[in-house]
Design a protein around this motif. Structure first.
Motif, PDB file in Angstrom:
ATOM      1  N   LEU A 208      55.204  45.535  32.767  1.00 44.86           N
ATOM      2  CA  LEU A 208      55.452  44.425  33.646  1.00 44.86           C
ATOM      3  C   LEU A 208      54.713  43.241  33.517  1.00 44.86           C
ATOM      4  O   LEU A 208      55.579  42.220  33.748  1.00 44.86           O
ATOM      5  N   GLU A 209      53.927  43.156  32.861  1.00 42.40           N
ATOM      6  CA  GLU A 209      53.190  41.902  32.434  1.00 42.40           C
ATOM      7  C   GLU A 209      53.916  41.179  31.585  1.00 42.40           C
ATOM      8  O   GLU A 209      54.142  39.801  31.690  1.00 42.40           O
ATOM      9  N   GLN A 210      54.810  41.690  30.642  1.00 42.79           N
ATOM     10  CA  GLN A 210      55.406  40.936  29.808  1.00 42.79           C
ATOM     11  C   GLN A 210      56.924  40.383  30.240  1.00 42.79           C
ATOM     12  O   GLN A 210      57.409  39.399  30.116  1.00 42.79           O
ATOM     13  N   LEU A 211      57.271  41.131  31.326  1.00 43.00           N
ATOM     14  CA  LEU A 211      58.599  40.814  32.157  1.00 43.00           C
ATOM     15  C   LEU A 211      58.186  39.772  33.005  1.00 43.00           C
ATOM     16  O   LEU A 211      58.991  38.827  33.337  1.00 43.00           O
ATOM     17  N   LEU A 212      57.283  40.076  33.695  1.00 42.60           N
ATOM     18  CA  LEU A 212      56.818  38.951  34.980  1.00 42.60           C
ATOM     19  C   LEU A 212      56.218  37.811  34.583  1.00 42.60           C
ATOM     20  O   LEU A 212      56.110  36.609  35.265  1.00 42.60           O
ATOM     21  N   LYS A 213      55.362  37.811  33.468  1.00 44.42           N
ATOM     22  CA  LYS A 213      54.420  36.673  32.881  1.00 44.42           C
ATOM     23  C   LYS A 213      53.713  36.059  33.749  1.00 44.42           C
ATOM     24  O   LYS A 213      53.883  34.845  34.541  1.00 44.42           O
ATOM     25  N   PRO A 214      52.723  36.894  34.726  1.00 43.76           N
ATOM     26  CA  PRO A 214      52.210  36.373  35.756  1.00 43.76           C
ATOM     27  C   PRO A 214      51.153  35.313  35.515  1.00 43.76           C
ATOM     28  O   PRO A 214      50.533  35.043  34.475  1.00 43.76           O
ATOM     29  N   ALA A 215      50.932  34.547  36.816  1.00 45.60           N
ATOM     30  CA  ALA A 215      49.773  33.405  36.495  1.00 45.60           C
ATOM     31  C   ALA A 215      48.450  33.993  36.699  1.00 45.60           C
ATOM     32  O   ALA A 215      47.561  33.498  36.075  1.00 45.60           O
ATOM     33  N   GLU A 216      48.395  35.238  37.264  1.00 43.26           N
ATOM     34  CA  GLU A 216      47.031  35.700  37.432  1.00 43.26           C
ATOM     35  C   GLU A 216      47.354  37.407  37.315  1.00 43.26           C
ATOM     36  O   GLU A 216      48.101  38.020  37.977  1.00 43.26           O
ATOM     37  N   THR A 217      46.483  38.017  36.399  1.00 39.56           N
ATOM     38  CA  THR A 217      46.604  39.569  36.279  1.00 39.56           C
ATOM     39  C   THR A 217      45.118  39.946  36.505  1.00 39.56           C
ATOM     40  O   THR A 217      44.319  39.927  35.670  1.00 39.56           O
ATOM     41  N   PHE A 218      45.059  40.440  37.707  1.00 40.82           N
ATOM     42  CA  PHE A 218      43.805  40.781  38.164  1.00 40.82           C
ATOM     43  C   PHE A 218      43.484  42.531  38.147  1.00 40.82           C
ATOM     44  O   PHE A 218      44.322  43.208  38.312  1.00 40.82           O
ATOM     45  N   PHE A 219      42.322  42.604  37.614  1.00 41.63           N
ATOM     46  CA  PHE A 219      41.787  44.064  37.375  1.00 41.63           C
ATOM     47  C   PHE A 219      41.037  44.215  38.558  1.00 41.63           C
ATOM     48  O   PHE A 219      40.033  43.626  38.904  1.00 41.63           O
ATOM     49  N   VAL A 220      41.255  45.257  39.500  1.00 41.87           N
ATOM     50  CA  VAL A 220      40.622  45.575  40.679  1.00 41.87           C
ATOM     51  C   VAL A 220      39.741  46.732  40.306  1.00 41.87           C
ATOM     52  O   VAL A 220      40.239  47.975  39.966  1.00 41.87           O
ATOM     53  N   VAL A 221      38.681  46.707  40.619  1.00 44.70           N
ATOM     54  CA  VAL A 221      37.643  47.866  40.211  1.00 44.70           C
ATOM     55  C   VAL A 221      36.642  48.049  41.544  1.00 44.70           C
ATOM     56  O   VAL A 221      36.147  47.168  42.072  1.00 44.70           O
TER      57      VAL A 221
END
Length: 449
Positions: A208-221
């Motif tokens: 998904l990250e490679q397809l969407l090229k997100p501006a932000e990838t958040f780790f929710v913890v």
């Protein structure tokens, strides 16, 4: 939040009273206590080691300035190092891309990804004035898609509905195309979690990250996971190009370990913190303010900002005029103050951001949330005339109001007494009697005895 850690830090400061300066000997004893406090708070050991070394290096030989005790001098050093270990300056969300900006939410099941997605959508709409599209790629967890759809409805964000049988990659690319065609500024992609880290989950979210090229990838913890949260953060940071962290459930019985560890472990800034269950309970993370709260100094700036966000400007100006004139303060205004308090998360949320001494003083006055809520019911049982002119409320009216709100006449009397104390306080403020006003505060709020 952080109660035990705050208590231990306060104890350390007290032990340094009377010392002329910070020496290697008294610093060693103090830092032993600090180390134990951090271990009890479930802070990652590498983060503790770094923190203690930096504090010791800066504190030994630190000359105590005039009007500054060794304890206060150590607090200054500890505060600066707490800020540093949590990321230093506040990290802003990155939306500086060609729209739509994609935000990818990653994390384990139960960490709060879906709820945080809804909260983040609301924050972006209200604070950044963005048009937001929510999309769920969690095709495995029962009712996950329905949950996000409901959050979209509650926040006013748009929702992209996936077709039955679609894979996460298909859903996300179709949603991105939809967002472009409908001129959305931001698309928030809620991904599937697992009960533990597994290869399939990592491969799916990497795709998904490679397809969407997100501006932000958040780790929710989840902040309440402590050391486990740190281990999970490390695994995700190795598998994904994370840009930031959202720390959830910080309002729970958290020991604080995750807040102090996750930046050190991942190298990525904490950008948001979940501080309440309600949809407005997501705040930008300020390392300096969090450090102040850990050390018992509170977060008064955060409290002011929350008050400004939740208040109606016209109502605030109207009340201010009444306060300046010392006239016209009635039960409608009295009730408005408690409704304002509810919008801010209630009394407990306010106390959490007050400096420790003030918070403890309010707790010692037995602030009762149920009594505050009951106040609303009593005032709602009054007629408009009674709210505007409380002096007309005599015995028969009191009995009617008590029956209508399901309380005793004594409770109606108590409310009217508290209102009179509040009205007197307004007059004192108008006359500049601050000392008198502070003495009146204890009796002003319902539930304070």
């Amino acid at each position: 939040m952080f109660d035990n850690l705050t208590e231990r830090f306060s104890s350390v400061i007290k032990t340094l009273r009377g010392e002329a300066r910070l020496t290697e000997s008294n610093i060693k004893d103090a830092l032993r206590e600090v180390r134990m406090a951090l271990i009890e708070a479930d802070v990652a050991l590498p983060a503790i080691k770094t923190f203690i070394e930096r504090v010791k290096e800066r504190a030994v030989g630190h000359e105590v300035m005039d009007k500054l005790s060794p304890g206060q001098a150590l607090v200054g050093v500890v505060h600066e190092e707490l800020v540093a270990i949590m990321g230093g300056d506040k990290a802003e969300i990155n939306l500086n891309v060609t729209p739509p900006a994609v935000i990818l939410m990653a994390g384990l099941q139960g960490a709060g990804k879906t709820t945080s997605s809804g909260k983040l959508a609301k924050w972006l709409m209200e604070q950044k004035k963005k048009k937001v599209l929510l999309v769920s790629c969690d095709v495995y967890r029962p009712a996950a898609i329905e949950q996000l759809a409901l959050l979209a409805e509650q926040t006013g964000a748009d929702f992209f509905s996936a077709k039955t049988g679609q894979k996460p990659a298909e859903i996300s690319t179709a949603a991105l195309d939809f967002a472009r065609k409908h001129h959305h500024d931001v698309i928030i992609v809620d991904t599937a979690g697992r009960l533990g880290i597994d290869e399939a989950m990592m491969q799916e979210i990497s795709q998904l990250e490679q397809l969407l090229k997100p501006a932000e990838t958040f780790f929710v913890v989840d902040a309440m996971q402590g050391q486990d949260a740190v281990n999970t953060a490390k695994a995700f940071s190795e598998a994904l190009p994370l840009t930031g962290v959202i720390l959830t459930k910080l309002d729970g019985d958290a020991r604080g370990g995750a807040a102090l560890s996750v930046r050190h472990v991942t190298g990525k800034p904490i950008k948001f913190a979940g501080v309440a269950e309600k949809l407005t309970g997501l705040e930008p993370f300020h390392p300096d303010r969090m450090a102040s709260r850990i050390l018992g100094m509170g977060d008064v700036l955060g409290l002011i900002e929350e008050a400004q966000r939740s208040s109606d400007q016209k109502d605030a100006e109207r009340l201010m005029k009444k306060m300046k004139s010392g006239k016209g303060f009635d039960l409608n205004d009295f009730q408005q103050q408690f409704q304002q308090m509810k919008k801010m998360g209630g009394m407990s949320a306010m106390l959490d951001k007050l400096p420790r001494q003030l918070s403890q003083a309010a707790q010692n006055m037995n602030v009762d949330e149920t009594v505050i809520n009951r106040t609303d019911g009593i005032i709602n049982s009054m007629t408009p005339q009674e709210r505007a002119k409380p002096e007309i409320i005599k015995a028969s009216r009191k009995r009617r109001i008590a029956a209508g709100s399901g309380v005793t006449v004594q409770e109606v009397n108590r409310l009217l007494t508290q209102f009179e104390q509040a009205r007197k306080m307004m007059k004192m403020m108008n006359k500049g009697g601050m000392a008198k006003m502070m003495r009146a505060v204890k009796g002003m709020l319902p539930g304070m005895r």
